[in-house]
Design a protein around this motif. Structure first.
Motif, PDB file in Angstrom:
ATOM      1  N   GLU A 129       0.832  -1.199   0.000  1.00 51.13           N
ATOM      2  CA  GLU A 129       0.000   0.000   0.000  1.00 51.13           C
ATOM      3  C   GLU A 129       0.871   1.256   0.000  1.00 51.13           C
ATOM      4  N   SER A 130       1.947   1.245   0.784  1.00 49.52           N
ATOM      5  CA  SER A 130       2.845   2.407   0.825  1.00 49.52           C
ATOM      6  C   SER A 130       3.579   2.582  -0.500  1.00 49.52           C
ATOM      7  N   LEU A 131       3.970   1.479  -1.122  1.00 46.46           N
ATOM      8  CA  LEU A 131       4.635   1.560  -2.424  1.00 46.46           C
ATOM      9  C   LEU A 131       3.700   2.160  -3.472  1.00 46.46           C
ATOM     10  N   ARG A 132       2.437   1.734  -3.452  1.00 41.72           N
ATOM     11  CA  ARG A 132       1.475   2.310  -4.403  1.00 41.72           C
ATOM     12  C   ARG A 132       1.281   3.801  -4.139  1.00 41.72           C
ATOM     13  N   GLY A 133       1.162   4.175  -2.868  1.00 38.41           N
ATOM     14  CA  GLY A 133       0.970   5.582  -2.544  1.00 38.41           C
ATOM     15  C   GLY A 133       2.135   6.447  -2.979  1.00 38.41           C
ATOM     16  N   ALA A 134       3.360   5.883  -2.937  1.00 36.96           N
ATOM     17  CA  ALA A 134       4.564   6.621  -3.346  1.00 36.96           C
ATOM     18  C   ALA A 134       4.843   6.505  -4.832  1.00 36.96           C
ATOM     19  N   LYS A 135       3.983   5.800  -5.554  1.00 39.86           N
ATOM     20  CA  LYS A 135       4.133   5.588  -7.007  1.00 39.86           C
ATOM     21  C   LYS A 135       5.422   4.838  -7.356  1.00 39.86           C
ATOM     22  N   LYS A 136       5.841   3.960  -6.467  1.00 41.52           N
ATOM     23  CA  LYS A 136       7.012   3.119  -6.749  1.00 41.52           C
ATOM     24  C   LYS A 136       6.504   1.770  -7.277  1.00 41.52           C
ATOM     25  N   PHE A 137       5.923   1.831  -8.453  1.00 44.60           N
ATOM     26  CA  PHE A 137       5.225   0.674  -9.005  1.00 44.60           C
ATOM     27  C   PHE A 137       6.170  -0.447  -9.415  1.00 44.60           C
ATOM     28  N   GLN A 138       7.415  -0.120  -9.714  1.00 51.59           N
ATOM     29  CA  GLN A 138       8.351  -1.155 -10.138  1.00 51.59           C
ATOM     30  C   GLN A 138       8.606  -2.183  -9.045  1.00 51.59           C
ATOM     31  N   ASN A 139       8.370  -1.808  -7.785  1.00 52.64           N
ATOM     32  CA  ASN A 139       8.572  -2.742  -6.678  1.00 52.64           C
ATOM     33  C   ASN A 139       7.350  -3.623  -6.425  1.00 52.64           C
ATOM     34  N   LEU A 140       6.295  -3.438  -7.222  1.00 58.98           N
ATOM     35  CA  LEU A 140       5.064  -4.201  -7.045  1.00 58.98           C
ATOM     36  C   LEU A 140       4.889  -5.283  -8.100  1.00 58.98           C
ATOM     37  N   ARG A 141       5.805  -5.355  -9.044  1.00 57.96           N
ATOM     38  CA  ARG A 141       5.609  -6.267 -10.170  1.00 57.96           C
ATOM     39  C   ARG A 141       5.869  -7.726  -9.818  1.00 57.96           C
ATOM     40  N   ARG A 142       6.681  -7.956  -8.804  1.00 62.68           N
ATOM     41  CA  ARG A 142       6.918  -9.309  -8.316  1.00 62.68           C
ATOM     42  C   ARG A 142       7.307  -9.216  -6.844  1.00 62.68           C
ATOM     43  N   ASP A 143       7.283 -10.335  -6.161  1.00 64.88           N
ATOM     44  CA  ASP A 143       7.589 -10.330  -4.737  1.00 64.88           C
ATOM     45  C   ASP A 143       9.001  -9.782  -4.499  1.00 64.88           C
ATOM     46  N   VAL A 144       9.105  -8.750  -3.650  1.00 65.02           N
ATOM     47  CA  VAL A 144      10.382  -8.075  -3.451  1.00 65.02           C
ATOM     48  C   VAL A 144      11.388  -8.995  -2.768  1.00 65.02           C
ATOM     49  N   LEU A 145      10.960  -9.754  -1.779  1.00 73.16           N
ATOM     50  CA  LEU A 145      11.878 -10.654  -1.087  1.00 73.16           C
ATOM     51  C   LEU A 145      12.426 -11.710  -2.045  1.00 73.16           C
ATOM     52  N   ASP A 146      11.564 -12.253  -2.892  1.00 69.61           N
ATOM     53  CA  ASP A 146      12.033 -13.220  -3.891  1.00 69.61           C
ATOM     54  C   ASP A 146      13.025 -12.568  -4.856  1.00 69.61           C
ATOM     55  N   SER A 147      12.775 -11.307  -5.197  1.00 67.56           N
ATOM     56  CA  SER A 147      13.676 -10.598  -6.118  1.00 67.56           C
ATOM     57  C   SER A 147      15.050 -10.413  -5.504  1.00 67.56           C
ATOM     58  N   VAL A 148      15.087 -10.004  -4.229  1.00 69.92           N
ATOM     59  CA  VAL A 148      16.373  -9.824  -3.544  1.00 69.92           C
ATOM     60  C   VAL A 148      17.134 -11.143  -3.521  1.00 69.92           C
ATOM     61  N   ARG A 149      16.444 -12.223  -3.169  1.00 73.83           N
ATOM     62  CA  ARG A 149      17.110 -13.518  -3.082  1.00 73.83           C
ATOM     63  C   ARG A 149      17.600 -13.989  -4.444  1.00 73.83           C
ATOM     64  N   PHE A 150      16.847 -13.698  -5.488  1.00 69.82           N
ATOM     65  CA  PHE A 150      17.279 -14.074  -6.840  1.00 69.82           C
ATOM     66  C   PHE A 150      18.564 -13.350  -7.215  1.00 69.82           C
ATOM     67  N   ILE A 151      18.640 -12.055  -6.894  1.00 71.50           N
ATOM     68  CA  ILE A 151      19.843 -11.280  -7.213  1.00 71.50           C
ATOM     69  C   ILE A 151      21.031 -11.803  -6.413  1.00 71.50           C
ATOM     70  N   GLN A 152      20.825 -12.095  -5.132  1.00 68.93           N
ATOM     71  CA  GLN A 152      21.903 -12.634  -4.299  1.00 68.93           C
ATOM     72  C   GLN A 152      22.396 -13.987  -4.826  1.00 68.93           C
ATOM     73  N   GLN A 153      21.465 -14.839  -5.191  1.00 69.21           N
ATOM     74  CA  GLN A 153      21.820 -16.185  -5.650  1.00 69.21           C
ATOM     75  C   GLN A 153      22.508 -16.173  -7.010  1.00 69.21           C
ATOM     76  N   ASN A 154      22.378 -15.051  -7.719  1.00 71.17           N
ATOM     77  CA  ASN A 154      22.990 -14.966  -9.040  1.00 71.17           C
ATOM     78  C   ASN A 154      24.191 -14.033  -9.082  1.00 71.17           C
ATOM     79  N   GLY A 155      24.809 -13.802  -7.908  1.00 68.51           N
ATOM     80  CA  GLY A 155      26.141 -13.215  -7.922  1.00 68.51           C
ATOM     81  C   GLY A 155      26.325 -11.822  -7.388  1.00 68.51           C
ATOM     82  N   LEU A 156      25.249 -11.088  -7.042  1.00 70.92           N
ATOM     83  CA  LEU A 156      25.415  -9.726  -6.540  1.00 70.92           C
ATOM     84  C   LEU A 156      25.020  -9.655  -5.075  1.00 70.92           C
ATOM     85  N   TRP A 157      25.893  -9.074  -4.265  1.00 71.13           N
ATOM     86  CA  TRP A 157      25.618  -8.849  -2.850  1.00 71.13           C
ATOM     87  C   TRP A 157      24.778  -7.577  -2.736  1.00 71.13           C
TER      88      TRP A 157
END
Length: 561
Positions: free
Chosen positions: A304-332
């Protein structure tokens, strides 16, 4: 370029052979300063002033340019009297030393000019202090400005509205830097961001169409740094490196080839939006180019806060899953987080702590929502009559510069609890270990080649400062034991683990300092102009009397120091 709306005073011509002193004002202690770490490492500052050395490259060849970085240098009368013109660039957080620098130069009769993000956001605050204020990106019209200064026709205010083609921007004057004083080097590939986050001034200062340099152009800058002897990490300072994802992919592929030809002299870090997780080809190319770390504006686990701030790019997929995907693929992953959105509920503080620990993000920059000038949020708060006039110096840990929906004392105390929890010595080092577990480094990722003598000296200073003198020394040694037990055969994780161990010397102490300041701020009465934004009276809770006494004591210590 718009005409100057100010009535310009007359400035004498300075002639064709001008001596320019460029000054980078001092930062206050901050999350990113890693101030206490400078007690251990040999460098004195995190990164150099890329904007100033870029402007230095735009100056006429017959001008003589010197640079003073106030992070580790004093600004003397002799420095100022040597110059004909003092140029300053700054961000808003540097405003105290900006004023001090400009007033010092004026007392000695030196001509002054200021540009950069602070000047572009709040020129009216700087017009009384500087002889010349430059608003916007001056790359393509800087030749006109220099001609005016030489001829004596320079304006009080230059307002540049056009966005320059950065493919024409010259190689920054890296030769002006004391390279051995910096932990990271800075280069820039793009300006601008395609998104519409309400609280962000990037889209208003630099536009929503990312403008990029060519791959050849950026690699040319790396060649210069290589010739100058730089061999440490490089931060690509773009506000969103993947804003133009096609150009970022092309650059990453070219960087991989350049790294191979030059035996991987540099490791890279940058900032990117969370949708990097949706671009596996780009992520893979960045890792092959020897990117190690990425800072992501995660902001909040509240949809809800992301929508209110118009940060829609963070709503396209689960953020926690996205962070873990980036970590698992080589970036800290490093992350930015915000509390104080309009729809935040009292449980947001626990939700932030839970998310950050689940995501295993040791370097989590958590602050209260601010409305910087030149942002849509600022304009909305102004329309609603909610801006706080003459508020404290802007920073992520200052009280908001607008009337909040969540009661301000509750907001500040909640932030205080987040910081003390996240940067508790045990929990911080536990999160570091979790992050190393999640980070799946690739064989092609090479660390910067630091000398044995450098590493030996830093290890000894770390053992003394952290392992002997620090009050968190037990957590430090416990971390080292677990790190070596789990990864003593993995040089990549050992190396990053050591760097993160050093960073604890800053974050653990800094969180305590900020927490004390926040407790003091939360005691202050908050005047509200409009009743609908006044905090509601809360039911007394057990321990409130004790908290009040503790708060008063904290305030007294701060004001006495």
């Amino acid at each position: 370029m718009e005409p100057n709306p100010e009535k310009a005073r007359s400035f004498p011509p300075l002639g064709p052979a001008i001596k320019v002193l460029m000054v980078w004002p001092r930062f206050p202690l901050s999350y990113w300063s890693l101030g206490d770490v400078t007690q251990i490492v040999l460098e004195r500052s995190l990164m150099p002033p890329l904007g100033l050395i870029t402007v230095a490259a735009l100056c006429p060849k017959q001008w003589t340019v010197r640079l003073v970085d106030r992070a580790f240098e004093d600004l003397s009368d002799e420095d100022l009297l040597w110059s004909d013109l003092v140029m300053v660039s700054a961000m808003q957080v540097q405003q105290v030393d900006v004023r001090r620098t400009l007033e010092h130069a004026s007392r000695l009769g030196r001509r002054t000019m200021i540009g950069g993000p602070y000047a572009s956001s709040e020129p009216e605050a700087l017009l009384p202090l500087a002889d010349h204020v430059v608003v916007g990106e001056p790359d393509e019209i800087f030749g006109e400005i220099t001609s005016d200064i030489e001829a004596g026709s320079a304006r009080k205010l230059y307002r540049v509205t056009d966005k320059p083609d950065v493919r024409r921007t010259p190689v920054p004057r890296f030769d002006l830097l004391a390279l051995d004083k910096y932990t990271l080097m800075a280069v820039q590939f793009s300006r601008g961001c395609p998104f519409t986050c309400e609280f962000c001034d990037i889209i208003t200062l630099y536009g929503r169409r990312p403008r990029t340099k060519s791959s050849t152009q950026l690699i040319g800058e790396l060649d210069v740094l290589l010739r100058l002897g730089w061999r440490n990490e490089i931060f690509i300072v773009d506000d969103n490196f993947i804003g133009n994802h096609k150009a970022a992919l092309e650059l990453s592929k070219e960087l991989e080839q350049w790294q191979r030809r030059n035996r991987y002299p540099f490791a890279f870090a940058t900032e990117a939006s969370i949708d990097l997780a949706s671009r596996p080809e780009l992520l893979n190319a960045m890792v092959k180019a020897n990117f190690h770390r990425v800072f992501i504006g995660i902001e909040t686990p509240s949809a809800e806060s992301l929508r209110g701030a118009k940060k829609f790019q963070n709503l396209r997929r689960d953020v926690l899953d996205s962070v873990r995907f980036i970590q698992q693929n080589g970036l800290w992953v490093m992350g930015g987080f915000i509390v104080g959105f309009e729809s935040d509920q009292p449980d947001i503080f626990d939700r932030q702590i839970e998310f950050i620990e689940q995501a295993a993000i040791p370097w989590a920059m958590v602050g209260v929502l601010q409305a910087p000038p030149a942002t849509p949020l600022y304009e909305r708060m102004k329309r609603e009559g909610r801006l706080v006039e003459n508020g404290p110096e802007f920073s992520n840990f200052a009280p908001p510069n607008f009337r909040t929906v969540l009661p301000l004392p509750e907001l500040l105390r909640g932030l205080r609890r987040i910081l003390l929890t996240l940067y508790d010595q045990r929990r911080f080092y536990e999160r570091v270990l979790d992050s190393l577990e999640r980070w799946q480094a690739r064989p092609e990722q090479k660390a910067a080649a630091l000398s044995f003598l450098y590493r030996f000296r830093v290890v000894l200073k770390s053992i003394w400062r952290q392992g002997v003198l620090a009050d968190y020394r037990r957590a430090y040694w416990h971390f080292w034991g677990r790190l070596m037990f789990r990864w003593w055969r993995n040089p990549q994780k050992r190396r990053l683990g050591f760097e993160l161990a050093l960073s604890g010397h800053h974050f653990i102490h800094y969180a305590r300092q900020v927490a004390q300041t926040l407790e003091c701020e939360s005691c202050k009465p908050v005047p509200f102009r409009r009743s609908e934004f006044a905090p509601q009276k809360q039911m007394a809770r057990k321990g409130d009397a004790t908290n009040s006494i503790t708060s008063a004591a904290a305030c007294a210590r701060i004001f006495e120091s």
